[in-house]
Design a protein around this motif. Structure first.
Motif, PDB file in Angstrom:
ATOM      1  N   TYR A 178       0.618  -1.150   0.345  1.00 48.10           N
ATOM      2  CA  TYR A 178       0.225   0.098   0.359  1.00 48.10           C
ATOM      3  C   TYR A 178       0.985   1.290   0.314  1.00 48.10           C
ATOM      4  O   TYR A 178       0.771   2.160  -0.798  1.00 48.10           O
ATOM      5  CB  TYR A 178      -1.374   0.197   1.398  1.00 48.10           C
ATOM      6  N   CYS A 179       1.917   1.302   0.560  1.00 53.33           N
ATOM      7  CA  CYS A 179       3.037   2.611   0.810  1.00 53.33           C
ATOM      8  C   CYS A 179       3.673   2.840  -0.255  1.00 53.33           C
ATOM      9  O   CYS A 179       3.525   3.689  -0.255  1.00 53.33           O
ATOM     10  CB  CYS A 179       3.731   2.382   1.646  1.00 53.33           C
ATOM     11  N   LEU A 180       4.462   1.713  -1.379  1.00 51.14           N
ATOM     12  CA  LEU A 180       4.516   1.582  -2.193  1.00 51.14           C
ATOM     13  C   LEU A 180       4.264   2.241  -3.120  1.00 51.14           C
ATOM     14  O   LEU A 180       3.550   2.995  -4.197  1.00 51.14           O
ATOM     15  CB  LEU A 180       5.053   0.597  -2.846  1.00 51.14           C
ATOM     16  N   MET A 181       2.112   1.829  -3.655  1.00 45.03           N
ATOM     17  CA  MET A 181       1.020   2.408  -4.053  1.00 45.03           C
ATOM     18  C   MET A 181       0.971   3.660  -4.304  1.00 45.03           C
ATOM     19  O   MET A 181       0.899   4.157  -5.095  1.00 45.03           O
ATOM     20  CB  MET A 181       0.214   1.498  -3.787  1.00 45.03           C
ATOM     21  N   VAL A 203      19.036   2.895  -1.234  1.00 46.89           N
ATOM     22  CA  VAL A 203      17.704   1.934  -1.976  1.00 46.89           C
ATOM     23  C   VAL A 203      17.226   2.515  -1.924  1.00 46.89           C
ATOM     24  O   VAL A 203      16.108   3.324  -0.894  1.00 46.89           O
ATOM     25  CB  VAL A 203      17.972   0.551  -0.461  1.00 46.89           C
ATOM     26  N   GLU A 204      16.148   2.213  -3.047  1.00 45.24           N
ATOM     27  CA  GLU A 204      14.659   2.886  -3.086  1.00 45.24           C
ATOM     28  C   GLU A 204      14.100   1.170  -3.222  1.00 45.24           C
ATOM     29  O   GLU A 204      14.210   0.618  -4.404  1.00 45.24           O
ATOM     30  CB  GLU A 204      14.813   3.844  -4.026  1.00 45.24           C
ATOM     31  N   TYR A 205      12.942   1.225  -2.867  1.00 45.02           N
ATOM     32  CA  TYR A 205      11.992  -0.038  -3.197  1.00 45.02           C
ATOM     33  C   TYR A 205      10.485   1.659  -3.959  1.00 45.02           C
ATOM     34  O   TYR A 205      10.225   1.882  -3.699  1.00 45.02           O
ATOM     35  CB  TYR A 205      11.486  -0.456  -1.750  1.00 45.02           C
ATOM     36  N   SER A 206      10.120   0.280  -5.384  1.00 42.88           N
ATOM     37  CA  SER A 206       9.034   0.669  -5.038  1.00 42.88           C
ATOM     38  C   SER A 206       7.681  -0.739  -6.543  1.00 42.88           C
ATOM     39  O   SER A 206       8.883  -1.876  -6.080  1.00 42.88           O
ATOM     40  CB  SER A 206       9.248   1.113  -7.234  1.00 42.88           C
ATOM     41  N   LEU A 207       6.651  -0.408  -6.649  1.00 44.40           N
ATOM     42  CA  LEU A 207       6.386  -2.009  -7.406  1.00 44.40           C
ATOM     43  C   LEU A 207       6.677  -2.889  -8.377  1.00 44.40           C
ATOM     44  O   LEU A 207       6.952  -1.615  -9.321  1.00 44.40           O
ATOM     45  CB  LEU A 207       4.744  -1.382  -7.740  1.00 44.40           C
ATOM     46  N   TYR A 227       3.096   5.779  -2.699  1.00 43.42           N
ATOM     47  CA  TYR A 227       4.374   6.826  -2.771  1.00 43.42           C
ATOM     48  C   TYR A 227       5.232   6.729  -3.860  1.00 43.42           C
ATOM     49  O   TYR A 227       5.708   7.653  -4.193  1.00 43.42           O
ATOM     50  CB  TYR A 227       4.551   7.625  -1.705  1.00 43.42           C
ATOM     51  N   LYS A 228       4.911   5.576  -4.840  1.00 46.77           N
ATOM     52  CA  LYS A 228       5.581   5.038  -5.858  1.00 46.77           C
ATOM     53  C   LYS A 228       6.802   4.610  -5.570  1.00 46.77           C
ATOM     54  O   LYS A 228       7.302   3.919  -5.726  1.00 46.77           O
ATOM     55  CB  LYS A 228       5.385   6.469  -7.130  1.00 46.77           C
ATOM     56  N   VAL A 229       8.229   5.729  -5.008  1.00 41.63           N
ATOM     57  CA  VAL A 229       9.258   5.567  -4.880  1.00 41.63           C
ATOM     58  C   VAL A 229       9.960   5.516  -3.754  1.00 41.63           C
ATOM     59  O   VAL A 229       9.064   6.367  -2.825  1.00 41.63           O
ATOM     60  CB  VAL A 229      10.836   5.855  -5.766  1.00 41.63           C
ATOM     61  N   VAL A 230       9.977   4.629  -3.061  1.00 38.57           N
ATOM     62  CA  VAL A 230      10.281   4.792  -1.293  1.00 38.57           C
ATOM     63  C   VAL A 230      11.625   4.189  -0.990  1.00 38.57           C
ATOM     64  O   VAL A 230      11.978   3.242  -1.594  1.00 38.57           O
ATOM     65  CB  VAL A 230       9.050   4.286  -0.450  1.00 38.57           C
ATOM     66  N   ARG A 231      12.351   4.816   0.335  1.00 31.31           N
ATOM     67  CA  ARG A 231      13.462   4.514   0.548  1.00 31.31           C
ATOM     68  C   ARG A 231      13.133   3.601   1.695  1.00 31.31           C
ATOM     69  O   ARG A 231      12.302   4.091   2.433  1.00 31.31           O
ATOM     70  CB  ARG A 231      14.271   5.613   1.223  1.00 31.31           C
ATOM     71  N   TYR A 232      14.256   2.859   2.652  1.00 34.34           N
ATOM     72  CA  TYR A 232      14.278   1.920   3.054  1.00 34.34           C
ATOM     73  C   TYR A 232      13.109   2.473   4.307  1.00 34.34           C
ATOM     74  O   TYR A 232      12.682   2.396   5.029  1.00 34.34           O
ATOM     75  CB  TYR A 232      14.538   1.138   4.310  1.00 34.34           C
ATOM     76  N   ASN A 233      14.125   3.983   5.218  1.00 27.95           N
ATOM     77  CA  ASN A 233      13.966   4.125   6.655  1.00 27.95           C
ATOM     78  C   ASN A 233      12.163   5.272   6.276  1.00 27.95           C
ATOM     79  O   ASN A 233      11.737   5.367   7.435  1.00 27.95           O
ATOM     80  CB  ASN A 233      15.027   5.403   6.805  1.00 27.95           C
ATOM     81  N   GLU A 234      12.443   5.949   5.283  1.00 29.94           N
ATOM     82  CA  GLU A 234      11.062   6.362   4.912  1.00 29.94           C
ATOM     83  C   GLU A 234       9.831   4.722   4.864  1.00 29.94           C
ATOM     84  O   GLU A 234       9.095   5.095   5.831  1.00 29.94           O
ATOM     85  CB  GLU A 234      10.631   6.753   3.386  1.00 29.94           C
TER      86      GLU A 234
END
Length: 109
Positions: free
Chosen positions: A33-36, A83-87, A38-45
């Motif tokens: 849901y967070c990635l949905m 490091v960034e995460y995305s769907l 906010y699209k691109v999110v860093r680990y600490n975020e």
């Protein structure tokens, strides 16, 4: 899967069971849901967003989501590490399901 009786049915072989295996757990759907949203999110975020999750649990869940092909991890070679995460496209295909859950929750809260 259509079965004439419950005795013939095997829940573990159903699409429902497979989907649940990918998104079940305390934090997986919240991360998706967070990635949905906010699209691109860093680990600490993500860590701050979820508040109560430990670093070990967050790391483990992100690795599981990545292994299942739902989340993409992008590591940048810099100091400090970024490091960034995305769907992934596969992860994005879950958006209608997550949206429906959100709408249901808003209606039935």
């Amino acid at each position: 899967m259509n079965f004439s009786s419950i005795e013939e049915a095997d829940l573990e072989q159903s699409g429902f069971s497979y989907t649940l295996s990918l998104i079940s757990g305390k934090y997986k759907m919240a991360i998706l849901y967070c990635l949905m949203e906010y699209k691109v999110v860093r680990y600490n975020e993500i860590k701050r967003y979820l508040k109560t999750i430990s670093h070990k649990t967050l790391s483990t869940v992100l690795k599981q989501l990545e292994a299942d092909g739902l989340v993409h991890r992008e590591e940048y070679p810099q100091i400090p590490p970024k490091v960034e995460y995305s769907l992934t496209e596969r992860g994005k295909s879950l958006i209608p399901i997550l949206d429906s859950m959100c709408l249901w929750g808003e209606k039935n809260r």
